[in-house]
Design an enzyme around this catalytic site. Sequence first.
Site, short mmCIF file in Angstrom:
data_model
loop_
_atom_site.label_atom_id
_atom_site.label_comp_id
_atom_site.label_asym_id
_atom_site.label_seq_id
_atom_site.Cartn_x
_atom_site.Cartn_y
_atom_site.Cartn_z
N GLY A 1 0.23 0.01 -6.85
CA GLY A 1 -0.92 0.86 -7.18
C GLY A 1 -2.25 0.11 -7.22
O GLY A 1 -3.23 0.53 -6.57
N GLU B 1 11.54 -6.98 -9.02
CA GLU B 1 10.83 -5.76 -9.41
C GLU B 1 11.76 -4.85 -10.21
O GLU B 1 12.54 -4.07 -9.63
CB GLU B 1 10.38 -4.98 -8.15
N HIS C 1 13.03 -2.60 -0.98
CA HIS C 1 12.21 -2.01 -2.04
C HIS C 1 12.99 -0.88 -2.72
O HIS C 1 13.69 -0.11 -2.06
CB HIS C 1 10.89 -1.48 -1.47
N GLY D 1 5.12 1.32 -11.14
CA GLY D 1 4.25 2.49 -11.28
C GLY D 1 4.25 3.13 -12.66
O GLY D 1 3.73 4.23 -12.83
N TRP E 1 0.81 -1.23 0.00
CA TRP E 1 0.00 0.00 0.00
C TRP E 1 0.84 1.27 0.00
O TRP E 1 0.30 2.36 -0.11
CB TRP E 1 -0.93 -0.01 1.23
N LYS E 2 2.15 1.12 0.19
CA LYS E 2 3.03 2.30 0.25
C LYS E 2 2.46 3.29 1.26
O LYS E 2 1.86 2.88 2.25
CB LYS E 2 3.17 2.92 -1.14
N SER F 1 3.81 -2.82 -12.02
CA SER F 1 2.67 -2.52 -12.90
C SER F 1 1.78 -3.73 -13.19
O SER F 1 1.24 -3.86 -14.30
CB SER F 1 3.16 -1.90 -14.21
C1 PEP Z 1 5.72 -1.80 -5.91
O1 PEP Z 1 5.94 -0.64 -5.58
O2 PEP Z 1 6.16 -2.74 -5.22
C2 PEP Z 1 4.93 -2.05 -7.11
C3 PEP Z 1 4.95 -3.23 -7.64
O3 PEP Z 1 4.22 -0.98 -7.58
P1 PEP Z 1 3.24 -0.96 -8.87
O4 PEP Z 1 2.40 -2.22 -8.83
O5 PEP Z 1 2.39 0.26 -8.65
O6 PEP Z 1 4.10 -0.88 -10.06
#
Ligand code: PEP
Length: 241
Positions: free
Chosen positions: A224, A163, A94, A169, A7-8, A202
């Site tokens: 997100g 990631e 992260h 994002g 959720w950041k 994403s």
């Molecule tokens: C994240 O920040 O771990 C991430 C995967 O973000 P998003 O899904 O928004 O790209």
Amino acid sequence: MYFVANWKMFGDLRTLNLLDKVIKFSKTNKKHKFKIVYCPPNTLIRPLSRRLKKTKIEVGAQNCHHSYEYGAHTGQVNSSMLKNVGAKYVILGHSENRQLGETDNLINLKIKSAIKSGLKIIFCIGETLKERRTKKTNQVLKRQIEKGLKSIKNKSKIIIAYEPVWSIGTGVIPKEAALIQAISFIKSRFVKKYPKILYGGSVNANNADKLKKIPNIDGFLIGGASQSPKKFIDIIQKTII
Ligand code: PEP
């Protein structure tokens, strides 16, 4: 399959009402095997874990201090304090925190402290766009894994989240061949049983069924899209059903 919601810096006590839909979904889809983990800001760990008590959904944190002991670290929270309020997982390494200056060595200390507290670790690794363009992806992943997991023998609590930084994002996901290559490279870095590997960057309901076909992906870390119960449930449905 794991579905980990990052959720950041999002959400307050009212936001927790949104989760009723996800709770209902997880209760009515018992024949499918999947695990949901919500990683809200620290302020919501306790109320969220109370709310999820009678469900299979688990709670995690998004970072922790590297010291296992209490100490004079203003604004910081350590892994045992997170465990104490209901966290079962913690996201470490992260890229948003690496960009703020977290080094591989610091992440290694955080992972060790989290293991000591009995938390499971979602260990994020991934290359930047520049590193990918200069063909340094494997080199970066190797360094992050080796330094991040240095002298950690028992890796049973580690889940890797691949990631690519340029995918977070942005709405852009890696090409199939590149993703297959990166995941199999990660897998090859582990001599014995390799940890579970998640993909993050994403992920949405439109790309989930394509992503789930990539060999050796055990789930997704979702930023997100996890803030919307509908989008989050759509991703799970596209993946497991
Ligand atoms: C994240 O920040 O771990 C991430 C995967 O973000 P998003 O899904 O928004 O790209």
